[in-house]
Design an enzyme around this catalytic site. Sequence first.
Site, PDB file in Angstrom:
ATOM      1  N   LYS A  40       0.834  -1.201   0.000  1.00 25.54           N
ATOM      2  CA  LYS A  40       0.000   0.000   0.000  1.00 25.54           C
ATOM      3  C   LYS A  40       0.878   1.264   0.000  1.00 25.54           C
ATOM      4  CE  LYS A  40      -3.524  -0.016   2.847  1.00 25.54           C
ATOM      5  NZ  LYS A  40      -4.955   0.161   2.592  1.00 25.54           N
ATOM      6  N   ARG A 109      -3.081   2.973   8.856  1.00 26.91           N
ATOM      7  CA  ARG A 109      -3.444   1.754   8.130  1.00 26.91           C
ATOM      8  C   ARG A 109      -2.261   0.806   8.002  1.00 26.91           C
ATOM      9  NH1 ARG A 109      -8.064   2.751   4.748  1.00 26.91           N
ATOM     10  NH2 ARG A 109      -8.670   4.925   4.911  1.00 26.91           N
ATOM     11  N   GLY A 118      -7.867  -7.624   5.031  1.00 32.49           N
ATOM     12  CA  GLY A 118      -8.667  -7.682   6.256  1.00 32.49           C
ATOM     13  C   GLY A 118      -8.001  -8.402   7.415  1.00 32.49           C
ATOM     14  N   MET A 120      -5.154  -7.501   9.083  1.00 36.00           N
ATOM     15  CA  MET A 120      -4.523  -6.653  10.100  1.00 36.00           C
ATOM     16  C   MET A 120      -5.416  -5.434  10.373  1.00 36.00           C
ATOM     17  SD  MET A 120      -0.542  -7.011   9.110  1.00 36.00           S
ATOM     18  CE  MET A 120      -0.772  -6.570   7.428  1.00 36.00           C
ATOM     19  N   ARG A 381      -3.311  -0.961  -6.617  1.00 38.92           N
ATOM     20  CA  ARG A 381      -2.337  -2.068  -6.682  1.00 38.92           C
ATOM     21  C   ARG A 381      -2.657  -2.866  -7.931  1.00 38.92           C
ATOM     22  NH1 ARG A 381      -5.354  -5.330  -1.876  1.00 38.92           N
ATOM     23  NH2 ARG A 381      -7.226  -5.443  -3.100  1.00 38.92           N
ATOM     24  N   HIS A 497      -3.873 -44.152  -3.546  1.00 37.28           N
ATOM     25  CA  HIS A 497      -3.967 -44.752  -4.883  1.00 37.28           C
ATOM     26  C   HIS A 497      -4.998 -43.997  -5.728  1.00 37.28           C
ATOM     27  CE1 HIS A 497      -5.591 -47.678  -7.824  1.00 37.28           C
ATOM     28  NE2 HIS A 497      -4.313 -47.989  -7.967  1.00 37.28           N
ATOM     29  N   ARG A 620       4.595 -47.516 -17.487  1.00 37.07           N
ATOM     30  CA  ARG A 620       4.621 -48.545 -16.433  1.00 37.07           C
ATOM     31  C   ARG A 620       4.032 -49.809 -17.037  1.00 37.07           C
ATOM     32  NH1 ARG A 620       2.853 -43.903 -13.041  1.00 37.07           N
ATOM     33  NH2 ARG A 620       4.313 -43.667 -11.303  1.00 37.07           N
ATOM     34  N   ARG A 675       9.352 -49.020 -18.675  1.00 36.36           N
ATOM     35  CA  ARG A 675       9.968 -49.495 -17.433  1.00 36.36           C
ATOM     36  C   ARG A 675       9.646 -50.976 -17.242  1.00 36.36           C
ATOM     37  NH1 ARG A 675       8.148 -47.010 -11.816  1.00 36.36           N
ATOM     38  NH2 ARG A 675       6.338 -48.338 -12.138  1.00 36.36           N
ATOM     39  N   GLU A 805      15.914 -43.770  -8.102  1.00 32.27           N
ATOM     40  CA  GLU A 805      14.809 -43.600  -7.147  1.00 32.27           C
ATOM     41  C   GLU A 805      15.149 -44.167  -5.775  1.00 32.27           C
ATOM     42  OE1 GLU A 805      11.285 -45.602  -8.559  1.00 32.27           O
ATOM     43  OE2 GLU A 805      12.405 -47.279  -9.358  1.00 32.27           O
ATOM     44  N   SER A 824      16.344 -41.653 -15.274  1.00 31.35           N
ATOM     45  CA  SER A 824      15.080 -40.957 -15.063  1.00 31.35           C
ATOM     46  C   SER A 824      14.814 -40.958 -13.563  1.00 31.35           C
ATOM     47  CB  SER A 824      13.958 -41.672 -15.813  1.00 31.35           C
ATOM     48  OG  SER A 824      12.750 -41.011 -15.560  1.00 31.35           O
ATOM     49  N   GLY A 826      13.010 -41.118 -10.338  1.00 27.80           N
ATOM     50  CA  GLY A 826      11.719 -41.548  -9.787  1.00 27.80           C
ATOM     51  C   GLY A 826      11.538 -40.833  -8.471  1.00 27.80           C
ATOM     52  N   THR A 827      11.056 -39.627  -8.557  1.00 29.58           N
ATOM     53  CA  THR A 827      11.034 -38.794  -7.344  1.00 29.58           C
ATOM     54  C   THR A 827       9.951 -39.222  -6.357  1.00 29.58           C
ATOM     55  OG1 THR A 827       9.790 -37.218  -8.660  1.00 29.58           O
ATOM     56  CG2 THR A 827      12.125 -36.744  -8.310  1.00 29.58           C
ATOM     57  N   ASN A 828       9.025 -40.090  -6.798  1.00 32.90           N
ATOM     58  CA  ASN A 828       8.063 -40.611  -5.812  1.00 32.90           C
ATOM     59  C   ASN A 828       8.793 -41.502  -4.820  1.00 32.90           C
ATOM     60  OD1 ASN A 828       6.178 -39.443  -7.481  1.00 32.90           O
ATOM     61  ND2 ASN A 828       5.621 -41.350  -8.500  1.00 32.90           N
ATOM     62  N   ASP A 829       9.521 -42.482  -5.359  1.00 35.72           N
ATOM     63  CA  ASP A 829      10.270 -43.366  -4.461  1.00 35.72           C
ATOM     64  C   ASP A 829      11.419 -42.631  -3.792  1.00 35.72           C
ATOM     65  OD1 ASP A 829       9.465 -46.131  -4.044  1.00 35.72           O
ATOM     66  OD2 ASP A 829       9.411 -46.245  -6.217  1.00 35.72           O
ATOM     67  N   CYS A 892      10.412 -38.671 -13.937  1.00 34.37           N
ATOM     68  CA  CYS A 892       9.092 -39.233 -14.244  1.00 34.37           C
ATOM     69  C   CYS A 892       8.237 -39.410 -13.002  1.00 34.37           C
ATOM     70  CB  CYS A 892       9.223 -40.537 -15.014  1.00 34.37           C
ATOM     71  SG  CYS A 892      10.043 -41.826 -14.059  1.00 34.37           S
ATOM     72  N   TYR A 912      14.466 -33.458 -19.760  1.00 35.11           N
ATOM     73  CA  TYR A 912      13.004 -33.453 -19.906  1.00 35.11           C
ATOM     74  C   TYR A 912      12.323 -33.725 -18.574  1.00 35.11           C
ATOM     75  CZ  TYR A 912      13.220 -38.568 -19.778  1.00 35.11           C
ATOM     76  OH  TYR A 912      13.440 -39.857 -19.394  1.00 35.11           O
TER      77      TYR A 912
END
Length: 940
Positions: A40, A109, A118, A120, A381, A497, A620, A675, A805, A824, A826-829, A892, A912
């Site tokens: 502001k 203000r 709203g 503060m 703003r 899942h 998969r 895979r 992974e 590649s 495997g960022t989940n594992d 992946c 990629y």
Amino acid sequence: MAAQRTAGHRLAGQAGQPGHKYVYAFAEGNKDLKDLLGGKGANLAEMTNLGLPVPPGFTITTEACQAYLATGREPDGLAAQIADHLAALERAMGRRLGDPQDPLLVSVRSGAKFSMPGMMETVLNVGLNDRSVVGLAAQAGGGPGGAATGRDAGGAADGAGPDGAASGGGERFAWDSYRRLIQMFGKTVCEVPGEEFEHALDAAKRAKGVTSDLDLTADDLRELVGAYKKVFATHTGRDFPQDPREQLDLAIRAVFGSWNAERAVLYRRQERIPADLGTAVNVVAMVFGNLGPDSGTGVAFTRDPATGNQGIYGDYLANAQGEDVVAGIRNTVPLQELARIDRRSYDHLLDFMARLERHYRDLCDIEFTIERGKLWMLQTRVGKRTAAAAFVIAGQLVDEGLIDLDEALHRVTGAQLAQLMFPRFQLDHGIDAVATGVGASPGAASGKVVFTSARAVELAGEGEPVILVRRETNPDDLNGMIAARGILTSRGGKTSHAAVVARGMGKTCVSGADEIDVNVPQRRFTVAGQTVTEGDVVSVDGTTGKVYLGEVPVMPSEVVRYFEGDVDPERSDDALVRAVHRIMTHADARRRLAVRTNADTGADAARARRFGAEGIGLCRTEHMFLGDRRELVERLILARTDTERADALAALLPLQRADFEEIFREMAGQPVTVRLIDPPLHEFLPPLEQLAVDVAVAQERGEDVAREEALLAAVRRMHEENPMLGLRGVRLGLVIPGLFAMQVRAITEAAVTVTRAGSVARPEIMVPLVGAVQELETVRAEAEKIIAEVVGESGVEVLIGTMIEVPRAALTAGQIAEAAQFFSFGTNDLTQMGWGFSRDDVEGAFFWRYLELGIFGISPFESIDRDGVGRLVRIAAEEGRAARPDLKLGICGEHGGDPDSVHFFHDVGLDYVSCSPFRVPVARLEAGRAVVSSEGSDSR
Ligand code: PEP
Ligand code: MG
């Protein structure tokens, strides 16, 4: 959710040193000083310097606030600087704060770097006391006139009543302003419970026999001020402060303190605003919109923040102050009406709006007040807008030559694009939700409730839209999930899942709606005392997690129709489609990362390709072992001899080959990473409990149960306490002879067949869960023999690589790269094993607490944990490339479609990202944005 917003570069200068500057006159600031002056304050300064009519004032910096919050007292020098700026303000206005004859009043203000609407505090009318109220009345056109009411003045706006101020409304106005100050000051500064003032106001109205504040006269309000002062004294043990400077100092402190108000803390956590920024405080000369019919207040947008359309958008309320607009006491009129009420101010406003938009090169929102025919700009703003408006406006501004395409790309986000891609419920449907779960996969779907996969397929086959309702889903529900419009589960979180598979399919899913009690055998669920049986219609909103009984009307996404190729963007009369097309085209031209898709059917591959995928990053193969192929898998597991095993594999080979042929055909010319099988094999067998019951029942009936008994024994033998850390991935390939060989053969033969038929198949065989180079070397040696034999003269080239992974793989990536042509991630594992979190269990179990405690701001399964898991990725990428400079690098895991993660993978230098088909456009957009933000731009 967005990543943590940054505090911006730390401010230079030596806060705390003598002479440090804590107060800026508006003329000393500018819009780029938001860290110091808050949004502001910085924008008020900018407008002042543009020569727009901003009421004079000054800003106390966020640094002063930080110092106050850290030490509990104002930093040295602040009081004197405030005194200097106040004196300058008084000179500019020709009045003194709280002067008994002609008082200057100020508003105090809050205004942080990021808008926290709203959250503060604000105190208005500072400077009024028992003496200056009289001066204010006189200046406002007072005189005795105690009987005049607010209604007289308010009605005058319609031309129906007498001029409020001239008829004695000045006195009423002054006393009303004073009672508002005591109320606001009491609540905000001294924590007097707000309802105490409300009670006193109600009593005053009751005594008068009226229902509206507007019917109270000046005399009534004078009495009310007396009542308020009593409330104040009772709760604080002191009289309402009469010294204007003391009022000001206490109000400033209260605004500082409101940074840590509970609701502000909560809001910051939600919006990921850092907790240590502090708020600036703006002290501004009051201007009044409630001085009569020639006064008023309003808000305006330079374009429609809902659609982006050009035009005049806003609301105006005559004879009112800003808080009346918010309180909704009287109805506002469309801004266009102001042209009739006060043409001069209207023309000025339009001129200022045009100037602001050209200056900010963006949609601005504005708050203004007209005091007796004089327009004052109180705030501006860069305005918030919907996802659709963001794209449309960015496109328009390019057309108008105000920004270039890089800037347009910078101004839209993948999250906004994702919002535009889901069907939604029509607005204002007016139906109440019966339950709320996790918005696991966005979109909106209505349909008939079914409880089994088979019934879902059956009903959908008859053309009925269905919603599959389960406690939780498992791989057996896949066909039902494909057939359903939406999925509703009573258990599990964002990585259950149901959630993961639904997101992969771009299908609406609400998970973990635990108010719902699902009874699958009886084909019904209960919720909020009602029973819903198979065939009843429900609606689920995968964005908000809300569940409705009955049908809520749904609108399809025009943007998806465009990506599907059903809408010609050049000819479309939909401004949104044209803007999306234009910005996507630019993102594609700019991005360095390729975008592939995770797909394991020809249909998914085809859709992803339409959405712009440049290959498959993860096919998969486990789904290819389900359905009617289960029996073959059982035969494989139960095989007692090499011949039996070879027979089972030989039966699977042609089926797999056909699957791969379809995928290679759909992805002709593009790389396809397949895979090898990853999950523990017992996932393909019936559950232990079910099998035990079946065997017992069959035995009872005297049936031949030899096969079932053998299966039961196998299930018992293969049972694992921690299957995710058990016999899966490459380990399966090493202990089950012929399994990987069969898959490698099927992939290569399919590639050769497709290539011989005139297409180009580019298979990449990927080995999962490798932790040591020796594992990969063993699989590779066998695979290379098969490939060489099958490929022959066909010209097909097959790459062999691995997933990274397992943390050990990341840390030994230099060695593994010797045996891999690609990695590649495997960022989940990698997340699961890096944190030691079971991804199927933790989100529902305790992530809420971790989020609440701020241990992380977003689930690390949703957005890459840059510091930990991300570091493993970085190490592996660097060490892998050092060992093999032409190593191809991709990702992946689910993070491949997450906007913030895409930026990280760009920075790390991957080749990629791969994500579910539906997220491909989001990843394309973000990959383009990553280039633009890493290059920066002078124009920003
Ligand atoms: C991964 O672990 O990131 C991955 C893509 O494999 P999955 O999710 O199938 O274990
Ligand atoms: Mg994995």
